[in-house]
Structures are given as C-alpha cells and as structure tokens.
Write a protein that holds these residues in place. Structure first.
Motif, short mmCIF file in Angstrom:
data_model
loop_
_atom_site.label_atom_id
_atom_site.label_comp_id
_atom_site.label_asym_id
_atom_site.label_seq_id
_atom_site.Cartn_x
_atom_site.Cartn_y
_atom_site.Cartn_z
N LEU A 45 0.87 -1.17 0.00
CA LEU A 45 0.00 0.00 0.00
C LEU A 45 0.91 1.22 0.00
N PHE A 46 0.92 1.96 -1.11
CA PHE A 46 1.75 3.15 -1.23
C PHE A 46 0.95 4.37 -0.75
N LEU A 47 1.53 5.09 0.19
CA LEU A 47 0.97 6.36 0.65
C LEU A 47 1.89 7.46 0.14
N VAL A 48 1.43 8.17 -0.87
CA VAL A 48 2.26 9.16 -1.56
C VAL A 48 1.67 10.54 -1.29
N GLU A 49 2.54 11.49 -0.97
CA GLU A 49 2.06 12.85 -0.72
C GLU A 49 3.03 13.87 -1.29
N GLY A 50 2.51 15.04 -1.52
CA GLY A 50 3.33 16.12 -2.04
C GLY A 50 2.53 17.41 -2.06
N ARG A 51 3.18 18.45 -2.56
CA ARG A 51 2.51 19.75 -2.60
C ARG A 51 2.73 20.35 -3.99
N ALA A 52 1.67 20.45 -4.75
CA ALA A 52 1.75 21.04 -6.09
C ALA A 52 1.87 22.55 -5.97
N ASP A 53 2.75 23.15 -6.80
CA ASP A 53 2.89 24.61 -6.78
C ASP A 53 1.56 25.27 -7.10
N GLY A 54 0.84 24.69 -8.09
CA GLY A 54 -0.43 25.30 -8.43
C GLY A 54 -1.36 24.37 -9.19
N ILE A 55 -2.65 24.52 -8.95
CA ILE A 55 -3.68 23.84 -9.74
C ILE A 55 -4.59 24.93 -10.30
N ILE A 56 -4.65 25.00 -11.62
CA ILE A 56 -5.42 26.05 -12.27
C ILE A 56 -6.70 25.43 -12.84
N ILE A 57 -7.82 25.97 -12.45
CA ILE A 57 -9.11 25.49 -12.96
C ILE A 57 -9.53 26.39 -14.12
N GLU A 58 -9.27 25.94 -15.33
CA GLU A 58 -9.66 26.67 -16.54
C GLU A 58 -10.83 25.92 -17.16
#
Length: 778
Positions: free
Chosen positions: A67-80
């Motif tokens: 069971l892989f638990l992967v995490e991170g922080r995206a610089d940005g998510i743009i909703i276009e």
C-alpha cells in the motif's frame, strides 16, 4: 489485503527512480532557498482566483503487495473550466531559449505525479501538465504544456513504482527482521541503575502518546541507553517510524553509537547512521561540488543508487568510516550519500541543525507534513543558545563595501553602494554606547537587498573564478540567509545595529527561541529533551518551546552523596571589580585542594584573562606542581593531547586550568582516578554584552525574570556541568570547591541539585584543609 505500507513523498519517489548525472552546485539554481519562495508566491498570486497555490495532495494506492501512501505539494492547480492545469514552477539562471520539453525529465515527472493524484481524486480524465520556468536574471517566464490522459498518468506512475519496488521489497524484509529482533530484545545490561527503569518507562510512554518530555537526569543514570532503548522498543510496536538522536558535540554522538552497538550485541538488527558535516567528510581540500572540481561529483547520480543498495545490504552501522569506504569504492560524494542513506536508516544520529536550523534542516523528511518521528535531544541545555544562533542573522557594512570595490563599473556596484550608504545612516543613529535597537524590522534596507539578490546571479552563473567571485558568493548567501530570517521575524525578535570603528553590524536577533523550537518539534510526533543540568526545569521547558501540559521529570543522583566532597569558599568575591585582588588567595585555595591527594585536578575560571592571571601567580608560588592551560584556539589534536595527560598517576600532581563553558567543562569523561576534583571560580555568568542585556530586558517585561534568564540560569548551568566532571561512576570519589560569595546566597542555593543540598562552607584555609583531609581519610 495489503498490510505493508510504504510512505514516500512525490519528490523523493521521482528523485530516487529517475535521477542521473552530476552533482553541480555551481551557481545555477542555488538561489532557490529564499528567492525561489518569493518568485513562487509572485507567480501564484498573479494566477488570480483560479489559481490554487501550494495544494497539498495525498494518495493511497494498492500496488502489487504494497500500500503506497504518496504525498506532495503542487505549486499550483489552475481550474480553466473545463480544463484543469497542474503547474510546476522552477526558478533558473539558464537562458530560457535553452529550455525545452526535454530540459529536465524530473520536472515533468513531479508534475505528472501531482496530475495523477488530482485526476484520480476528482475524476478528471484529461489534464494539462505545465512547467513554468522563471529566469532569475531577466524576469522572463516560459511555460511548456502537455496534455495527458489519466490513463497515461497511471501507466507513468506505475512505471515509477515498479522501479521503486526493488527498494520497497528490501525495506519490507528488513523491517520484518528488525521488528522481530526488537520484540526479543532485552535491556542490554544486567541490571538497571537507580532511576534508569523509570526514565525508560517514561520515554516509552511519551512516544506512545505522541507527546513531549523534559528530563533532568544527573550523570550516572545512563541517559543515552535509557532513551534509545525505549525508543527502539516503541519502533518495534509501530509507535514511531524513525528515531533522530540529536546532539551538540561529536563525543555525545559517539556515546549514542556505542549504545546502539550494545543493543546490537544483544541481538538487535538495526540500521543507524551518523551524519558528519559536509566540510569534515568531503574528500577534497575544499568542498566545491561540481564535476570540474570533484571526480566524486561527476556522474554521482548515475552510481549512487548502487552504492546505497550495496551498503544497505551489507552494513548495519553507517558510520563516517563506513560511508567514506563505500563512497570511495562507488565514486560518489560521501556527504550526499549519507543524506540519502538517512532515508533508509532506523536511527539518525546528527547535530541539532538537521532538525531545527531553518537553513539546513533535512527537507526530505520535514517539508511535506508531520512524520511519526521521535526526537531524542541530548544535552538539551546547549540548544538554547544554539537555537538563538540558528534563528538569527546579521550583515556587516564592510562586506558590502568590499564587494562594491571589486565590482566597480557594474550595476551591482551601485546597488552595493546604496546599501553601504544606508548602513552609514544606521551608524549615525547609534548612541554613545555604540548601538541602537528597534522592535520593528529594518524595512528600509530590504528593497536594496532584494535588488542585490536579483543582480548577483548574472555574475555568478558561469562560475568564472574572476577576482571577487568568492567574496560575492559569500555575500550573496549571507544576504539570502538574512532574508530567510525576515520571514520568521515577530515579537520574539529585536533588530539592533552596532558600530565598532568603521564597521557597522545589522542583526535580526532572536531573543526567545521558544516559539520556533516549538514549531520545529512538531515536524515529529514525540520529543524527549534531556540533560544532567536541565535546571531549573520550568525555565528550560519554557525556553525550549515546551507547554504547561508537557511532562517534566527530575531524577536524583544515583551515586552516594558521601562520595562527593562539596565545599563553598564564600568569603572570596570573584566579581569583575574584585578579581585583581583575589589572584593570590585563589591560587592558595587551589593548592590546598590538590595537595591533599596526589593526582589530577581541573580548575575552571569565568574568563581567559582571569585564568591566565591566576595561573601566573600559581606557577610562581607552587613551581613543583605541573600545570596545563587551555588556550582560546585549540586543534582537535591539542584537545586530545590535553585530555591524554589525565591518566591515573599517584606520583604526579597535575592541575589543568580551563574556562567555564569551554571545551573541557562538559562532554568529557574522566572516570576513576583520572580526575580527583575540580575548583570552580565564579558563578559562570555570561559576559555582559548587548545581546545578553537585550535578552534580560525582553524577559524582564515578559515574566520579571530577565536577569535569571539572561545571566543566572545559563551561568549556573556551566557551573553544574564543570562540577559534573568529577563523579562519573559509582566508584568515583572527588572534591568540588566552589569559590564565590554568591554561592551561599538563597538565590543560588535553590538552583543546587538535590545531592548538593548541604555544602560545607569554608572561610579560611585551615578549615578547608581539615575538611578535605577528613574526606580522603574516610
């Protein structure tokens, strides 16, 4: 059902599976520490309402037997609407025309992982992956986009996991072996010393409850094994995933290594690593990390995974010597190898910096979110001043003027000239005492510092060793550190400017490190602060970031009180104004102490000058007594030579003259007849200076304990440490003579540990002589 869990950040997953090439810290990208954050924020703000900045992403995926638990922080998510764009921002000094879609596969990989997580969690079948490159020299921006389907991202992500599975399987096998050995592990010594079992039980409970503990445990309890053993047992019960054993000195790191080895000898399968500072472990004369200068940097990332696998499968203790041997064999950088190996170690033995210092802490563990880590903080009394250093920063006028003169005619020279002018203005504001302070930040200089930071990369990028390069690079990083501390500045700080001759120093000084230390320990789940001299406990709990709910415990000394002869000569004043008249009397008292029993003694003074003056008088009065004297700069070899002289010898009298709070007043272990006693002159008060007085004023306003927090408690801590050199085992006997009138006052006596409660006061030489003679005759 999958039970084997692998926790990993997106960044670490991508780097360990795809990295290749050289280590190259030539100027390209080195500015990211502070400036990168600023540019990220600028671009994120420009994205407007549709731009979701610093998006925390977590993902669980059953893949094969894990069971892989992967995490991170995206610089940005743009909703276009209806399109979703995953934005990854990179600052660079590389001309943008040289950057295309093949520039760095790791950048794409990181962004694609974020795209997969977002797509899976929000049922988005198609996304745009965008790399935004910002050139720090020109302020130009280049964006590269690629449209991908969720299925493509799944295939890509599973490809990364397939590569990582090799590691995951080895870790699974290792963890099973380790946990099995922990369950069978017994305390590695035949019996518990007095207080030892209670301490171990307290540490285990704190780790189990994810809390903090502050412990004053006198010499002899065995603090190192009493904290490490329960932490290891807690790891076997899945109550913690990694142990950080944090110290201030090399000698205490060695004690931690010995404690782990003692458990290994009792059947423990356990991997530990000792992290050595880069400058010490580097194979080159100077730590310049680029492929032109260092053969170990060239192709490092092509070989490092093989090196990690080799050392992981063959070794248990990743000591400095082991890391150096494998680094030479695999031709990789030993420092970078040690940082990578820390990911696979069960216990990391290292300096405080790697957890607490905002400039160098191990981001691979602490950048994304809280980990289930345990911090064991040894000799925690040292962390107070160390933390103040970590959280403070200063700039000097001369450093700007020097670089300005080296870069005349360049636009950066004009900026440096303006900074120099501002600091000259600050100089004029200084009082007759030579300084001024203000609670607010020196914001008038910040725009000029940022202008300098923006212009410097153009001169540094090509790494040409022209005149002034090193000075410019050093100044650049000092300014970056200064601007990093600006982000932390609050009411726990003060700004002060000091002038000295033509020099002007501007400092952001951390008066009270408690808040920042409190935030730092939240990077883990449990912390144990311990020392033989963590007194008063309430003071240390507060200043080290503790809270009223945190557990505190103080243990009595496990040694017989009759083995210590504690004397106080309280008719002698060692206050600064009285010192010159005390030289002869102190020399006489020292001689009275050491003449009763032939052997080795340490004599501690509050300053080098005082020590040298008394030593001069002592040598004239008692030429037959062999003496050694500490100097203010001693190499490792000179320190070892000094201590090597302390061998049991009933035919030789040896007096070592040292400084309180110095290299010989704590962290040394002279058991048995190696040391028969100490004489401590003065109450150890830190030297009066601007910073100590600022600390005093701060805490005077906060809790009316300004003098205690700035001077009395730190001074008494040095006294307790120096006195603690004498009794190191149950068999030890020895004399401690405290010389200062203040030791008999109520305020100091209440700081005495329990086994010091009834010191014998002596007011003349004959009484001192009789008491010591009686003690040794028992």
């Amino acid at each position: 059902m999958t039970t084997d869990v692998v926790r990993i950040s997106v960044k670490n997953l991508v780097e360990y599976t795809l990295r290749s090439g050289d280590i190259d810290t030539r100027f390209v990208g080195t500015s990211r520490a502070v400036e990168g954050t600023r540019i990220h924020q600028k671009l994120q703000k420009a994205g407007g309402d549709k731009y979701l900045a610093e998006a925390q992403l977590k993902y669980e995926m059953n893949y094969k037997e894990f069971l892989f638990l992967v995490e991170g922080r995206a610089d940005g998510i743009i909703i276009e609407d209806p399109q979703v764009v995953i934005d990854e921002i990179k600052t660079t000094a590389v001309p943008l025309e040289r950057i295309d879609e093949n520039f760095n596969p790791l950048h794409w990989a990181q962004a694609k992982c974020y795209g997969l997580i977002y797509g899976e969690q929000n049922d988005v079948e198609q996304l745009e992956i965008q790399l935004t490159y910002y050139n720090i020299d020109t302020d130009e921006i280049k964006r590269i986009r690629e449209t991908v389907t969720l299925q493509e991202l799944q295939t890509f992500f599973c490809g990364l996991l397939d590569i990582y599975l090799v590691w995951a399987k080895h870790l699974k096998e290792w963890n099973e072996m380790r946990d099995s050995s922990i369950k069978k592990l017994n305390f590695p010594f035949a019996t518990y010393r007095q207080g030892q079992r209670e301490l171990a039980v307290s540490v285990y409970k704190i780790i189990s409850d994810n809390k903090k503990l502050f412990v004053q445990a006198p010499t002899g309890i065995g603090k190192t094994i009493s904290t490490l053993f329960p932490a290891v047992k807690a790891m076997g019960e899945n109550k913690t995933s990694k142990i950080f054993y944090l110290t201030a000195k090399t000698i205490t790191r060695q004690v931690a290594e010995e404690a782990v080895n003692a458990m290994r000898e009792c059947g423990l399968d356990f991997k530990s690593i000792t992290i050595t500072a880069k400058d010490k472990i580097c194979f080159q004369e100077k730590a310049i990390c680029n492929p032109d200068h260092c053969k170990y940097a060239k192709g490092h990332f092509d070989r490092v995974n093989d090196a990690i696998m080799d050392i992981f499968l063959k070794e248990r203790a990743f000591t400095r010597e082991v890391i150096e041997a494998y680094s030479r064999e695999h031709m990789v950088c030993p420092f970078e190898l040690s940082l990578d190996l820390s990911m696979w170690a069960d216990c990391i033995i290292c300096d405080y910096n790697y957890v607490f210092d905002p400039r160098v802490y191990l981001k691979r563990f602490f950048q994304t979110s809280q980990g289930d880590y345990t911090f064991l903080i040894d000799e925690a009394h040292n962390l107070v001043d160390r933390a103040r250093e970590m959280f403070s920063a200063e700039l000097t006028k001369s450093s700007f003027l020097k670089v300005k003169n080296l870069f005349k005619g360049h636009s950066i020279g004009k900026t440096l000239g303006k900074i120099n002018t501002v600091m000259l203005g600050m100089r004029k504001e200084c009082s007759e005492e030579g300084y001024y302070t203000q609670l607010q930040q020196p914001e008038e200089i910040y725009p000029l510092l940022w202008t300098f930071v923006n212009k410097a990369p153009a001169l540094l990028t090509d790494n040409h060793k022209t005149e002034g390069y090193d000075a410019l690079l050093e100044l650049y990083f000092n300014v970056l550190i200064f601007l990093k501390m600006v982000e932390l500045y609050d009411d726990h700080y003060i700004t002060y400017v000091e002038k000295s001759s033509s020099e002007v120093t501007l400092k952001l000084f951390c008066l009270d490190p408690s808040k920042l230390l409190g935030e730092a320990v939240k990077r883990g789940k449990s912390s144990v602060f311990f020392s033989a001299t963590l007194a008063p406990l309430d003071y240390f709990c507060e200043i080290l970031g503790g809270e009223t709910v945190d557990a505190k415990i103080a243990f009595p000394s496990p040694f017989k009180t009759e083995n210590l002869c504690l004397l106080v000569a309280d008719q002698i004043s060692t206050k600064f104004k009285d010192r010159e008249s005390s030289y002869g009397e102190i020399a006489h008292y020292i001689h009275l102490v050491i003449q009763q029993k032939t052997g080795n003694y340490l004599i501690f003074f509050p300053s080098y000058h005082y020590m040298q003056e008394v030593h001069h008088v002592f040598a004239e009065l008692y030429p037959d007594t062999e003496t050694m004297i500490q100097t203010n700069v001693m190499s490792e070899e000179e320190r070892e030579s000094f201590l090597d002289r302390f061998q049991p010898n009933r035919n030789r009298m040896l007096a070592g003259f040292c400084v309180l709070g110095g290299i010989f007043s704590e962290g040394i272990d002279l058991k048995g007849d190696k040391l028969l006693g100490t004489v401590i002159i003065g109450v150890g008060l830190p030297q009066i200076c601007i910073e100590r007085n600022l600390i005093m004023e701060h805490f005077k306003k906060k809790n009316e304990l300004g003098y205690e927090y700035a001077y009395m408690y730190p001074g008494m801590n040095k006294v307790l440490q120096a006195a603690g050199r004498v009794i190191r085992s149950e068999e030890d006997k020895g004399v401690v003579l405290l010389i200062d009138a203040r030791f008999s006052s109520y305020y100091y006596k209440k700081l005495f540990p329990a086994h010091w409660r009834y010191p014998k006061e002596v007011r003349n030489g004959s009484k001192l002589n009789a008491l010591i003679q009686s003690f040794w005759d028992k």
